[in-house]
Design a protein around this motif. Structure first.
Motif, short mmCIF file in Angstrom:
data_model
loop_
_atom_site.label_atom_id
_atom_site.label_comp_id
_atom_site.label_asym_id
_atom_site.label_seq_id
_atom_site.Cartn_x
_atom_site.Cartn_y
_atom_site.Cartn_z
N THR A 171 0.90 -1.37 0.42
CA THR A 171 0.15 0.04 -0.02
C THR A 171 0.74 1.43 -0.32
O THR A 171 1.58 1.43 0.96
N PRO A 172 0.49 2.30 -0.52
CA PRO A 172 1.36 3.51 -1.12
C PRO A 172 1.11 4.39 0.47
O PRO A 172 2.23 5.09 0.41
N ALA A 173 0.13 3.97 1.88
CA ALA A 173 0.49 4.66 2.69
C ALA A 173 1.07 4.65 3.71
O ALA A 173 1.21 5.26 4.87
N GLN A 174 1.84 3.29 3.43
CA GLN A 174 2.86 2.90 4.13
C GLN A 174 4.18 2.84 3.88
O GLN A 174 4.31 1.79 2.15
N PRO A 175 5.11 3.82 3.74
CA PRO A 175 6.40 3.93 2.59
C PRO A 175 7.59 3.18 3.34
O PRO A 175 7.70 2.74 4.29
N TYR A 176 7.37 2.81 1.94
CA TYR A 176 9.37 1.70 2.48
C TYR A 176 10.85 2.31 2.72
O TYR A 176 10.83 2.84 1.81
#
Length: 293
Positions: free
Chosen positions: A251-256
């Motif tokens: 998900t884009p809401a959780q950055p890596y």
């Protein structure tokens, strides 16, 4: 007047989106507790450890030839008017990170990598390894001036190197050690499918009457042999050691995030980014009000 208003509105929307994104990064960095590799739960976690060897052969940076586990580089032509680098790239090789409890493999694909080590220098060839070059700057924070009479190319290289302390925020998974083991029934189907792919070998092994086909009796023998093979594979999977990996979340809401900056510095940086966006948003709203009122 209309075009200027549309430009300000577009800038306001973009700045607001970027600001909330940076604020989300800050919230996740400061709000996600640090986990040990051995006991980390399956999902989105924060890990702090030290970089070990890469997964494959020794990696070397393309511009400086330094040993590393990850690199990003770009070469800019200072004499060309066009924008953008003339050459750039980023490594995709996995590397290992360990803490006091264990080791995990890290996939840099899809990560926002923030290395502490970044070098910028000048030269006169597309590849600085082709000449004896002079370092004009050793930090990414200094300003460089464009001199038409000076060197033609500017090189920038960022590296992650062995033994550096590293901050990870991403999707953590563990495989092996009895996890995610398929049932004997499913494994038996896989074995039979593999054997059917080489039908000649299947006939040589199970065609007892030599009629070049598998009859019902012979098919029963195939299924029993496949079940034995499936049980052996399942036992091997159960007894295999655990392997931990860190990859990009879905998900884009959780950055890596992968960074050799410490957690406090990284959080402060994203906090300042979001604050800068807030200042820009205020200025853009003021500009819109000034235009129309």
């Amino acid at each position: 007047m209309i075009w200027l208003t549309l430009l300000l509105l577009f800038s306001l929307v973009a700045t607001t989106w970027i600001g909330f994104r940076f604020l989300n990064y800050y919230r996740l960095i400061t709000g996600t507790p640090t986990s040990l590799i051995r006991s980390a739960h399956q999902g989105y976690v924060e890990v702090i450890g030290h970089i070990q060897d890469g997964e494959g052969e020794i990696l070397r940076a393309p511009l400086s030839n330094m040993e590393c586990v990850w690199y990003r580089f770009k070469v800019e032509d200072l004499h060309e008017k066009k924008t953008g680098p003339v050459n750039s790239g980023e490594s995709q090789q996995w590397f290992q990170v360990s803490d006091s409890s264990g080791t995990c493999l890290v996939d840099p694909n899809g990560a926002r990598v923030k290395p502490d080590y970044t070098r910028t220098w000048h030269g006169n060839t597309l590849n600085p390894r082709d000449e004896t070059y002079h370092h004009t700057n050793t930090t990414s924070r200094s300003l460089l001036t464009k001199e038409l009479s000076g060197p033609r190319y500017r090189y920038t290289e960022s590296l992650l190197m062995r033994h550096e302390k590293v901050y990870l925020l991403g999707q953590f998974r563990s495989v092996g050690g009895g996890r995610h083991v398929e049932s004997v029934k499913d494994l038996t189907k896989e074995v039979i499918t593999e054997w059917k792919a080489n039908y000649t070998a299947l006939l040589e092994r199970f065609d007892e009457n030599g009629d070049n086909k598998i009859d019902m009796t012979e098919w029963d023998a195939v299924q029993k042999a496949a079940a034995v093979e499936a049980n052996e594979r399942r036992r091997s999977q159960i007894n295999s050691p655990s392997m931990h990996v860190m990859i990009a979340p879905n998900t884009p809401a959780q950055p890596y995030l992968i960074s050799t900056l410490n957690e406090e510095t990284l959080a402060r940086r994203y906090g300042l980014y979001s604050l800068g966006c807030l200042v820009a948003i205020t200025a853009e709203i003021y500009g819109l009000l000034y235009l129309w009122y």
